[in-house]
Motif scaffolding. Structure first.
Motif, PDB file in Angstrom:
ATOM      1  N   ASP A 109       2.428  -0.394   5.062  1.00 31.32           N
ATOM      2  CA  ASP A 109       3.492   0.584   5.161  1.00 31.32           C
ATOM      3  C   ASP A 109       4.720  -0.050   5.802  1.00 31.32           C
ATOM      4  OD1 ASP A 109       4.214   3.585   5.080  1.00 31.32           O
ATOM      5  OD2 ASP A 109       4.696   2.985   7.136  1.00 31.32           O
ATOM      6  N   ALA A 111       6.818   1.171   7.810  1.00 33.55           N
ATOM      7  CA  ALA A 111       6.914   1.502   9.233  1.00 33.55           C
ATOM      8  C   ALA A 111       6.067   0.542  10.067  1.00 33.55           C
ATOM      9  CB  ALA A 111       6.471   2.944   9.469  1.00 33.55           C
ATOM     10  N   ASP A 114       7.936  -2.809  10.231  1.00 37.51           N
ATOM     11  CA  ASP A 114       9.098  -2.746  11.116  1.00 37.51           C
ATOM     12  C   ASP A 114       8.683  -2.738  12.583  1.00 37.51           C
ATOM     13  OD1 ASP A 114      10.902  -2.775   9.048  1.00 37.51           O
ATOM     14  OD2 ASP A 114      11.093  -0.588   8.939  1.00 37.51           O
ATOM     15  N   LYS A 115       7.551  -2.130  12.873  1.00 38.47           N
ATOM     16  CA  LYS A 115       7.066  -2.064  14.247  1.00 38.47           C
ATOM     17  C   LYS A 115       6.340  -3.343  14.661  1.00 38.47           C
ATOM     18  CE  LYS A 115       3.845   0.418  17.269  1.00 38.47           C
ATOM     19  NZ  LYS A 115       2.843   1.520  17.359  1.00 38.47           N
TER      20      LYS A 115
END
Length: 346
Positions: A109, A111, A114-115
């Motif tokens: 994913d 997200a 990015d994390k």
């Protein structure tokens, strides 16, 4: 108004950008990244080295800009390019993770990426872009992409950029990040050997990138364990320099100064790990630049510069090649994160 030279303006810009960014983003700080790129330039074969040396000032200055790009132009995509928290991708072996960018973007994913970081996949994307730019002989693109690729390869060789415990915050060692990558190199980096081997063609960029990440990740546990043990043996009252008011001394990035004695003890206990990682980063950078050039068909990049430019740089290049045979880089000024400590160590 003062008429700054182009070199002075670039240096001033780099300093401003660095002061605008928190030090936790850095890998090898402002001392290490420029030297990694400079050593890589000198390791290239003559047919490629001349072009990059004609622009070595840019290669050195641009090497630190990715760390500040997110904060200066609010580039939200920049931050995850500098690290990967491997622990966030499960407990399986690294070989079980998606190895190539397309596979990663299909499997994970956005997200999560990015994390938890995109570093190994972004390195591969940068290599592909650099290859295309070399093939098309787009001078500005070549220099920009190559300098930035050197930065991300430097990040990949900083062990704490591969771990969720990136500042020792999970093990009671907060502050170890800047200590390891900035204060220690600034104190002891003048003794490091930056002589590299001739660059080699990387047959499998994905495998090469992940091998770098795996080695760095293994070193993260080592450097943290050594610091933890040494700190316990040393005692809390001897770890940090204190101000006259009895508070820990801080630099402009709010990082604490470790004492000279503790810094020396930790650097010795690491057994030249930092030097090996920096030299590995420089070697990888030369290898990736060379691979892009070979895969682009070995274009003659020297024709992108005037004969005057090349002749003007010939003497300095000759001198630097003599120095690097001894493992030394030419002395050049860079922004110092721990200036008082460095000055005291000289």
């Amino acid at each position: 108004m003062l008429n700054f030279s182009r070199r002075a303006r670039r240096g001033l810009l780099a300093t401003v950008l660095l002061l605008a960014a928190p030090s936790l983003l850095f890998a090898w700080g402002n001392w290490g990244h420029p030297r990694i790129n400079r050593a890589a330039v000198l390791a290239l074969p003559a047919s490629l080295r001349t072009f990059f040396y004609n622009h070595v000032d840019f290669m050195v200055t641009e090497s630190v800009i990715p760390d500040s790009r997110k904060y200066v132009i609010n580039d939200k995509a920049e931050f995850p390019r500098h690290f990967i928290d491997l622990e966030h991708f499960g407990t399986g072996a690294i070989s079980e993770m998606a190895q190539k960018p397309a596979d990663a973007y299909a499997k994970y994913d956005a997200a999560l990426l990015d994390k938890s970081g995109r570093l190994p996949w972004y390195i591969q994307e940068m290599l592909a872009k650099l290859t295309t730019s070399m093939k098309n002989q787009r001078k500005d693109e070549i220099l920009f992409l190559a300098a930035d690729l050197g930065h991300y390869l430097g990040d990949a060789h900083q062990p704490l950029h591969t771990s969720s415990n990136h500042d020792g915050q999970l093990t009671g060692q907060k502050g170890v990040h800047a200590f390891y990558e900035s204060q220690l190199p600034e104190l002891f980096g003048s003794s490091y050997n930056f002589k590299l081997s001739e660059p080699r063609l990387i047959e499998d960029p994905a495998a090469e990138t992940w091998a770098i990440i795996a080695r760095s990740h293994a070193a993260a546990d080592t450097l943290l364990a050594i610091e933890k043990k040494l700190a316990t043996e040393t005692g809390a009252d001897k770890l940090y320099e204190m101000t006259a008011e009895g508070k820990p001394r801080k630099n402009v990035f709010n990082s604490s100064y470790h004492t000279q004695a503790y810094s020396s003890a930790y650097h010795t206990a690491l057994n030249r790990m930092i030097e090996r990682q920096m030299r590995g980063a420089a070697q990888a950078t030369a290898n990736f630049w060379y691979t892009a050039w070979v895969n682009a068909g070995k274009p003659d990049l020297s024709k992108l510069d005037s004969e005057y430019t090349t002749k003007s740089n010939a003497k300095n290049l000759k001198n630097e090649l003599k120095l690097i045979q001894k493992g030394k880089l030419v002395d050049f000024a860079t922004f110092t994160e721990f200036p008082a400590v460095t000055a005291a160590a000289k």
